[in-house]
Motif scaffolding. Structure first.
Motif, short mmCIF file in Angstrom:
data_model
loop_
_atom_site.label_atom_id
_atom_site.label_comp_id
_atom_site.label_asym_id
_atom_site.label_seq_id
_atom_site.Cartn_x
_atom_site.Cartn_y
_atom_site.Cartn_z
N ALA A 1 44.02 24.77 15.81
CA ALA A 1 43.13 25.08 14.63
C ALA A 1 44.08 25.53 13.37
O ALA A 1 45.09 26.14 13.35
N TYR B 1 41.34 22.88 4.12
CA TYR B 1 41.10 24.03 4.81
C TYR B 1 41.16 25.10 3.85
O TYR B 1 42.24 25.25 3.12
N TYR C 1 35.57 28.37 8.28
CA TYR C 1 36.00 27.50 9.13
C TYR C 1 35.98 25.85 8.94
O TYR C 1 35.89 25.00 9.78
N ASP D 1 39.03 23.23 9.87
CA ASP D 1 39.85 24.17 10.55
C ASP D 1 40.72 23.36 11.55
O ASP D 1 40.41 23.25 12.94
N ILE E 1 32.13 21.16 11.27
CA ILE E 1 31.97 21.78 12.59
C ILE E 1 30.98 21.26 13.48
O ILE E 1 29.90 20.60 13.11
N SER F 1 40.90 29.94 20.36
CA SER F 1 41.08 28.87 19.09
C SER F 1 42.22 28.09 19.30
O SER F 1 43.18 28.19 19.46
N SER G 1 36.95 26.68 17.21
CA SER G 1 37.07 27.42 16.00
C SER G 1 36.45 28.76 16.01
O SER G 1 37.18 29.70 15.51
N THR H 1 35.91 22.43 15.38
CA THR H 1 36.21 21.34 14.62
C THR H 1 36.00 19.89 15.36
O THR H 1 36.28 19.64 16.40
#
Ligand SMILES: *[C@@H]1O[C@H](CO)[C@@H](O)[C@H](O)[C@H]1NC(C)=O
Ligand SMILES: *[C@@H]1O[C@H](CO)[C@@H](O)[C@H](O)[C@H]1NC(C)=O
Ligand SMILES: *[C@@H]1O[C@H](CO)[C@@H](O)[C@H](O)[C@H]1NC(C)=O
Ligand SMILES: *[C@@H]1O[C@H](CO)[C@@H](O)[C@H](O)[C@H]1NC(C)=O
Ligand SMILES: *[C@@H]1O[C@H](CO)[C@@H](O)[C@H](O)[C@H]1NC(C)=O
Length: 267
Positions: free
Chosen positions: A80, A119, A124, A127, A200, A216, A231, A246
């Protein structure tokens, strides 16, 4: 001393009504002394069961940032962006080939960090990051790459999440933990979380299961193929709300263009 009292999410933002967070910073000495513990609803992985899983760390001032990652080639790990943002590549290390937390296997310094250019650092979205390793991995029974997903899965597909992140009894896991969550479509996820970034995808699980701080960057794999990168979780690790990952399909073109995973590394 309980590690839990040292947990500091490196990113906490409020998304709608929920607090979401994920990667953690832990006190390195407390980490070494942490008690036996288990993940939220998970179980111990056997050596070599998830040969693509790595630990991603940065140590500083006696503290340690803890994340997961996945091997996608001999030279690249995907993780991430929140895990590797803001410091030189040489500050980061990966550990591969072991289910033990921060011991065993091989440790390799990161040579280059590539963070997705979209990003935003304060949410998020996108990510995802790639870590180019300073030495290529030698594949073995305990060190193998995972394929990148290219085909959307049906709703409710069982997906394995894994990591050394926070466990229900407090602290991090001594042994790699894994659990099952299920694919959830975007409409259903938005109904639960109100809003989610475009990049996401959600996995649903019951209360007491799912990812926690320190997981993560780690893998979500369905049918042995990487579909998501851990994430965030919403509210608490014990929540019944979906976890955010992600989407590997959504970010796959960028991952492939910026690593050396060839077409044989996608499925
Ligand atoms: C880490 O924990 C050790 C032992 O519990 C303590 O002595 C030390 O002050 C802690 N360091 C930080 C940076 O919190
Ligand atoms: C490390 O500790 C020093 C001295 O306490 C402090 O100035 C510095 O900001 C710390 N660095 C990090 C990355 O926390
Ligand atoms: C891979 O194997 C070679 C040859 O044994 C060794 O020199 C090298 O250090 C190994 N690399 C890693 C990352 O384990
Ligand atoms: C999402 O899943 C729900 C529940 O399974 C279903 O009713 C709905 O039709 C699905 N929506 C889409 C867009 O697939
Ligand atoms: C987790 O949630 C369950 C069910 O809501 C509850 O019984 C339990 O006390 C919670 N545990 C923690 C550590 O919050």
């Amino acid at each position: 001393m309980s590690l839990a009292s040292n947990w500091l999410p490196i990113l906490i933002i409020t998304l709608a009504a929920f607090t979401i967070s994920s990667a953690i910073v832990a006190n390195e000495s407390a980490v070494r002394e942490r008690p036996q513990s288990r993940i939220f609803g998970g179980q111990n992985a056997a050596e070599g069961q998830f040969p693509y899983q790595v630990l991603v760390t940065r140590t500083f001032n006696g503290s340690m940032v803890i994340c997961g990652g996945s091997i996608i080639s001999r030279n690249y790990v995907v993780t991430a962006a929140q895990c590797v943002n803001g410091y030189p590549a040489s500050n980061y290390w990966i550990r591969a080939g072991t289910v033990k937390f921060n011991t065993g296997g091989v440790v390799i310094q990161v040579a280059e960090v590539k963070i997705h250019p979209q990003y935003p650092t304060n949410s998020y979205e996108y990510d995802v990051a790639l870590l180019r390793l300073s030495n290529p991995l030698n594949y073995s029974d305990t060190i193998k790459p995972i394929l990148l997903a290219s085909v959307e899965l049906p709703e409710g597909t069982p997906t394995i999440i894994s990591g050394w992140g926070g466990v229900a009894s407090g602290g991090l896991a001594n042994e790699l933990q894994y659990n099952t969550a299920y694919t959830l479509n975007r409409t259903s996820c938005i109904q639960r979380l109100n809003t989610i970034p475009e990049s996401i995808r959600c996995l649903v699980k019951s209360a007491g299961n799912g990812i926690c701080g320190g997981d993560s960057g780690g893998p979500a794999a369905a049918n042995g193929v990487l579909i998501g990168i851990s994430s965030f979780y919403a509210n608490s690790c014990n929540s019944s709300l979906p976890n955010g990952f992600t989407d590997v399909i959504y970010t796959r073109d960028w991952i492939r263009a910026n690593s050396d995973s060839d077409c044989t590394c996608s499925a």
